[in-house]
Motif scaffolding. Sequence first.
Motif, mmCIF file in Angstrom:
data_model
loop_
_atom_site.group_PDB
_atom_site.id
_atom_site.type_symbol
_atom_site.label_atom_id
_atom_site.label_comp_id
_atom_site.label_asym_id
_atom_site.label_seq_id
_atom_site.Cartn_x
_atom_site.Cartn_y
_atom_site.Cartn_z
ATOM 1 N N THR A 67 49.229 38.457 30.181
ATOM 2 C CA THR A 67 47.969 37.992 30.780
ATOM 3 C C THR A 67 48.098 37.920 32.299
ATOM 4 O O THR A 67 47.199 38.351 33.032
ATOM 5 C CB THR A 67 47.590 36.608 30.208
ATOM 6 N N VAL A 71 45.964 40.138 35.160
ATOM 7 C CA VAL A 71 45.243 39.568 36.307
ATOM 8 C C VAL A 71 45.657 40.292 37.590
ATOM 9 O O VAL A 71 44.810 40.689 38.397
ATOM 10 C CB VAL A 71 45.498 38.054 36.408
ATOM 11 N N LEU A 72 46.958 40.511 37.754
ATOM 12 C CA LEU A 72 47.432 41.223 38.947
ATOM 13 C C LEU A 72 46.858 42.645 38.996
ATOM 14 O O LEU A 72 46.434 43.121 40.048
ATOM 15 C CB LEU A 72 48.965 41.281 38.955
ATOM 16 N N LEU A 74 44.089 43.662 37.646
ATOM 17 C CA LEU A 74 42.627 43.649 37.828
ATOM 18 C C LEU A 74 42.217 43.387 39.272
ATOM 19 O O LEU A 74 41.077 43.628 39.642
ATOM 20 C CB LEU A 74 41.998 42.598 36.909
ATOM 21 N N ARG A 75 43.143 42.892 40.080
ATOM 22 C CA ARG A 75 42.786 42.634 41.481
ATOM 23 C C ARG A 75 42.350 43.905 42.182
ATOM 24 O O ARG A 75 41.486 43.881 43.044
ATOM 25 C CB ARG A 75 43.991 42.057 42.244
ATOM 26 N N ALA A 77 41.701 47.094 40.543
ATOM 27 C CA ALA A 77 41.234 48.202 39.711
ATOM 28 C C ALA A 77 39.982 47.790 38.956
ATOM 29 O O ALA A 77 39.718 46.602 38.763
ATOM 30 C CB ALA A 77 42.326 48.613 38.731
ATOM 31 N N LEU A 79 37.662 46.925 35.994
ATOM 32 C CA LEU A 79 37.850 46.377 34.648
ATOM 33 C C LEU A 79 37.560 47.432 33.584
ATOM 34 O O LEU A 79 38.282 47.554 32.595
ATOM 35 C CB LEU A 79 36.935 45.163 34.458
#
Lengths: 130, 120
Positions: A67, A71-72, A74-75, A77, A79
């Motif tokens: 998880t 998160v890293l 998604l910063r 790129a 979704l």
Amino acid sequence: MSESTPAQQRRSLIIVLCSTVLIAMAQALIKSGTGDLAAGSSLVDTAIGILTTPKLFAGYALYGVVTGMMVLALRHAELSLIYPVIALSYVWVSVLSVVMFHEEMNPFKLAGVVVIISGVAILGKGQQRT
Amino acid sequence: MITPLSSMLWVIGGSFIGSIGAAGLKAGAKRLTHENLIHSAITNWRLAAGVLAYLISSVFFVFGLRHGELSVLYPLVSLGYLFTLLWSRMFFGEPFTRAKFFGVGLILVGVTLLGIGSGR
């Protein structure tokens, strides 16, 4: 998304690809650890069981790590490109099931693995173009 | 073997909640600051909500996958990818592209094949 560099986007994709391997490892740990749990136990017993069974604890802890990695990733790129790539974990799970749990590979599974990989490859290429 | 409607509903609900969780993680990830990564992560309610939604969705999947045919239930699990395409556009302005639909479509087909191959 415009502020993310191509290098950052590529790194995001690599983080997610690594996390799919960890997801498969977590599932294998949980699967082999679940046998140590008493069947039909209550919710509280199950929670205690997870905390005191090393394989289960490691499996769920890996999910926590995954998880954080998501998160890293998604910063930097999209979704909609990153999330479906997680489906690659199905591929690793199939491979692990054959290698570790000696489940048989059959034509359907093999076709599924190939088709999922092609879908992920298309998303990966889409990532490079944004 | 017939897949109970309740199993399908659990799984569809799980994919829906999981996709909301993914959107929460994305919304939270956008607000992380480089200088203060840990602090901005811990005090981030969007991240917390995303993680909570993930946990809830995994409970739904456990209930949903107990009974029924995997060839029916696996594709329903991957509906979450389609939901996520929708949230990505609605909340984050990510465009729909042909590559995304083609990629996700192939993944849905592949996951269905795996479900068929896994029997039950």
